[in-house]
Write a protein that holds these residues in place. Structure first.
Motif, PDB file in Angstrom:
ATOM      1  N   GLY A 131      -5.739  -3.361  14.052  1.00  0.00           N
ATOM      2  CA  GLY A 131      -4.172  -3.784  13.804  1.00  0.00           C
ATOM      3  C   GLY A 131      -3.882  -5.069  13.409  1.00  0.00           C
ATOM      4  N   LEU A 132      -4.806  -6.096  14.179  1.00  0.00           N
ATOM      5  CA  LEU A 132      -4.776  -7.556  13.884  1.00  0.00           C
ATOM      6  C   LEU A 132      -5.297  -7.782  12.542  1.00  0.00           C
ATOM      7  N   ILE A 133      -6.213  -7.155  12.071  1.00  0.00           N
ATOM      8  CA  ILE A 133      -6.873  -7.257  10.622  1.00  0.00           C
ATOM      9  C   ILE A 133      -5.667  -6.967   9.626  1.00  0.00           C
ATOM     10  N   ILE A 134      -4.976  -5.762  10.047  1.00  0.00           N
ATOM     11  CA  ILE A 134      -4.210  -5.343   9.176  1.00  0.00           C
ATOM     12  C   ILE A 134      -2.971  -6.357   8.959  1.00  0.00           C
ATOM     13  N   ASN A 135      -2.303  -6.870  10.212  1.00  0.00           N
ATOM     14  CA  ASN A 135      -1.459  -7.948  10.310  1.00  0.00           C
ATOM     15  C   ASN A 135      -1.867  -9.059   9.212  1.00  0.00           C
ATOM     16  N   LEU A 136      -3.312  -9.436   9.509  1.00  0.00           N
ATOM     17  CA  LEU A 136      -3.542 -10.444   8.515  1.00  0.00           C
ATOM     18  C   LEU A 136      -3.587  -9.945   7.006  1.00  0.00           C
ATOM     19  N   LEU A 137      -3.774  -8.935   6.537  1.00  0.00           N
ATOM     20  CA  LEU A 137      -3.670  -8.300   5.384  1.00  0.00           C
ATOM     21  C   LEU A 137      -2.449  -8.577   4.948  1.00  0.00           C
ATOM     22  N   GLN A 138      -1.441  -8.038   5.820  1.00  0.00           N
ATOM     23  CA  GLN A 138      -0.112  -8.137   5.339  1.00  0.00           C
ATOM     24  C   GLN A 138       0.380  -9.422   4.872  1.00  0.00           C
ATOM     25  N   VAL A 139      -0.316 -10.390   5.822  1.00  0.00           N
ATOM     26  CA  VAL A 139       0.137 -11.835   5.585  1.00  0.00           C
ATOM     27  C   VAL A 139      -0.331 -12.211   4.101  1.00  0.00           C
ATOM     28  N   CYS A 140      -1.450 -11.816   3.938  1.00  0.00           N
ATOM     29  CA  CYS A 140      -1.898 -12.161   2.313  1.00  0.00           C
ATOM     30  C   CYS A 140      -1.110 -11.322   1.489  1.00  0.00           C
ATOM     31  N   THR A 141      -0.225 -10.480   1.694  1.00  0.00           N
ATOM     32  CA  THR A 141       0.462  -9.745   0.500  1.00  0.00           C
ATOM     33  C   THR A 141       1.595 -10.697   0.317  1.00  0.00           C
ATOM     34  N   LEU A 142       1.997 -11.714   1.126  1.00  0.00           N
ATOM     35  CA  LEU A 142       3.149 -12.487   0.907  1.00  0.00           C
ATOM     36  C   LEU A 142       3.567 -12.973  -0.433  1.00  0.00           C
ATOM     37  N   PRO A 143       2.203 -13.652  -1.049  1.00  0.00           N
ATOM     38  CA  PRO A 143       2.764 -14.049  -2.567  1.00  0.00           C
ATOM     39  C   PRO A 143       3.075 -13.064  -3.396  1.00  0.00           C
ATOM     40  N   LEU A 144       2.537 -11.943  -3.277  1.00  0.00           N
ATOM     41  CA  LEU A 144       2.539 -10.861  -4.062  1.00  0.00           C
ATOM     42  C   LEU A 144       4.297 -10.269  -4.012  1.00  0.00           C
ATOM     43  N   TRP A 145       4.814 -10.703  -2.787  1.00  0.00           N
ATOM     44  CA  TRP A 145       6.457 -10.215  -2.917  1.00  0.00           C
ATOM     45  C   TRP A 145       7.113 -10.937  -4.131  1.00  0.00           C
ATOM     46  N   LEU A 146       6.478 -12.319  -4.352  1.00  0.00           N
ATOM     47  CA  LEU A 146       7.440 -12.928  -5.317  1.00  0.00           C
ATOM     48  C   LEU A 146       6.911 -12.532  -6.772  1.00  0.00           C
ATOM     49  N   VAL A 147       5.767 -11.896  -6.889  1.00  0.00           N
ATOM     50  CA  VAL A 147       5.347 -11.351  -8.223  1.00  0.00           C
ATOM     51  C   VAL A 147       5.966  -9.987  -8.563  1.00  0.00           C
ATOM     52  N   SER A 148       5.567  -9.007  -7.701  1.00  0.00           N
ATOM     53  CA  SER A 148       5.900  -7.586  -7.643  1.00  0.00           C
ATOM     54  C   SER A 148       6.383  -7.053  -6.400  1.00  0.00           C
ATOM     55  N   LYS A 149       7.420  -7.078  -6.231  1.00  0.00           N
ATOM     56  CA  LYS A 149       8.122  -6.680  -4.645  1.00  0.00           C
ATOM     57  C   LYS A 149       7.789  -5.300  -4.447  1.00  0.00           C
ATOM     58  N   GLN A 150       7.951  -4.379  -5.549  1.00  0.00           N
ATOM     59  CA  GLN A 150       7.763  -2.863  -5.254  1.00  0.00           C
ATOM     60  C   GLN A 150       6.091  -2.585  -4.989  1.00  0.00           C
TER      61      GLN A 150
END
Ligand SMILES: CC/C=C\C/C=C\C/C=C\C/C=C\C/C=C\C/C=C\CCC(=O)SCCNC(=O)CCNC(=O)[C@H](O)C(C)(C)COP(=O)(O)OP(=O)(O)OC[C@H]1O[C@@H](n2cnc3c(N)ncnc32)[C@H](O)[C@@H]1OP(=O)(O)O
Ligand SMILES: CCCCCCCC/C=C\CCCCCCCC(=O)OC[C@@H](O)COP(=O)(O)O
Length: 380
Positions: free
Chosen positions: A25-44
């Motif tokens: 779960g904590l690893i996945i939380n970390l991976l989710q944080v890593c997706t933050l920049p992607l929200w700016l490029v491709s939200k979907q």
């Protein structure tokens, strides 16, 4: 007691399950944080990735229910509505009477392929819970403070954000607003009396504002309300700890699909509609108590292997380093370190799974995440 059942009641097994859940779960939380920049490029794309990451966490709890405890979940519903489940957005209205009602809900989400994208109107405090609460930020879960003056704006905005959500989702609403207890029921029925509303035997009086704001903001987005009524056979009182101990329960869920167009737009009429719905739900529970079943045919979807496969993947990945850690611990030969580790694990387990006063995690006697400390500190 069979060997398998004995194994399921073992502390070591519980420790392994919780370890895999927390660390993955904590690893996945970390991976989710890593997706933050992607929200700016491709939200979907970011949303789709987060749906799958979310699935990796919530399906572990589903796996515990379906594969570890072997709990059976039976669906009573109209066969004509069945093909639509999982193929449209829907608002799910569920009774809030059991510690694991959300988990049974998740099981049906998993079976209809909407687990990663499932949503809920949750109290704000849950957003601070590591793993689940943090994961929910990235899944665009709607949080409320249960202060209408603030919620009417924030909840509406969060629901509007779901207009262009890329995958089908179910939005769960516990209209009762809190889990049923005899004390809360008594107070709630006093409110019902003061409002001139009929008393309910099996439910709290529904809070109507959240339902109205949800229906208004998901019109044109969600197709229907799934009126869902859950109960357990033989007066079982299921708990998360029971699941972890491998106890098998029998859940029955009665679902009626109500097209959203049939729900009044006017706030007062919508509130009256919801009160009537809860009176009907109460009659279904009465029927269940009398006959041991809900009305209508059974059309149960089968359990799928994906939740188990996901758990096995994380278990393989995370148990190997844990094994190394234990090998190091034993080979250190330090009795003090070994005893300290055992004491920490035991203390963590008791703290996590014994009833306690209201916690921000669940507001009842559900597990907290104090187990984390066991793993953080358990270094030789
Ligand atoms: C095919 C298969 C189908 C289905 C499968 C099933 C499910 C799967 C679906 C999805 C799964 C997804 C996720 C699940 C995962 C986890 C879920 C876990 C946890 C979440 C649980 C929670 O957090 S519950 C708590 C938060 N949620 C809510 O509170 C929702 C309900 N509340 C509301 O809607 C509220 O109105 C509100 C929060 C929007 C605002 O609250 P507030 O208190 O400010 O306003 P209210 O209007 O509610 O209160 C004032 C009015 O209430 C009257 N009152 C006072 N006391 C009481 C009382 N005791 N009972 C009832 N009413 C009361 C008061 O008189 C005021 O009335 P007015 O007439 O004056 O308005
Ligand atoms: C694979 C098995 C993993 C085992 C580890 C289990 C750890 C699980 C820990 C937490 C799960 C969090 C699920 C959150 C859902 C909790 C439901 C809930 O808390 O509802 C609150 C609601 O009632 C209102 O509460 P109050 O009105 O404040 O009272």
């Amino acid at each position: 007691m069979g060997i398998l059942q004995l194994l399921k009641s073992q502390f070591l097994c519980h420790l392994i399950i919780c370890y895999v859940f927390l660390v993955s779960g904590l690893i996945i939380n970390l991976l989710q944080v890593c997706t933050l920049p992607l929200w700016l490029v491709s939200k979907q794309l970011a949303r789709r990735i987060n749906i799958r990451l979310g699935y990796c966490v919530s399906s572990q709890m589903v796996a515990a229910l379906e594969w570890w405890s072997g709990t059976e979940c039976t669906l009573y519903t109209d066969p004509k509505s069945y093909p639509l489940y999982g193929n449209e957005n829907a608002i799910v209205v569920l009774n809030h009477s059991f510690e694991i009602d959300f988990l049974c809900g998740w099981t049906f989400c998993e079976r209809f392929g909407v687990l990663g994208s499932s949503k809920v109107l949750a109290k704000k405090e849950l957003s601070y819970v590591p793993v689940i609460g943090w994961m929910w930020y990235f899944l665009e879960i709607v949080f409320c403070k249960r202060k209408w003056e603030e919620d009417r704006r924030t909840v509406a905005q969060s629901l509007q954000n779901l207009q262009d959500y890329p995958e089908n989702f179910w939005f769960l609403l516990y209209c009762e607003g809190t889990r049923l207890t005899p004390k809360k029921h008594q107070i709630s029925m006093q409110v019902a009396e003061s409002k001139g509303l009929p008393k309910l035997k099996y439910h709290l009086l529904p809070r109507t504002k959240g339902f109205w704001v949800t229906v208004q903001n998901l019109r044109g987005n969600a197709a229907a309300v799934y009126d869902s009524t859950l109960n357990f056979r033989n007066n079982e009182t299921p708990t998360l700890l029971g699941i972890l101990n491998g106890k098998k329960y029998h859940a029955d869920l009665y679902v009626r699909r109500i097209p959203l167009d049939l729900i009044p737009e006017d706030e007062a009429e919508c509130a009256a509609w919801l009160h009537k719905l809860y009176q009907e739900k109460d009659s279904f529970q009465e029927h269940y108590t009398q006959t041991g079943r809900f009305p209508g045919p059974i059309v149960s979807p089968p359990r799928r292997p994906w939740a188990l496969i996901n758990w096995l993947f994380w278990a393989c990945l995370l148990l190997y380093p844990l094994g190394l850690l234990f090998a190091q611990l034993i080979s250190s030969g330090s009795v003090l370190t070994i005893l300290a580790s055992v004491a920490l694990c035991t203390a963590g387990w008791f703290h996590a799974f014994t009833p306690k006063a209201k916690s921000p995690c669940t507001g009842c006697n559900s597990p907290s995440f104090s187990l984390t400390i066991v793993f953080v500190l358990n270094v030789p």
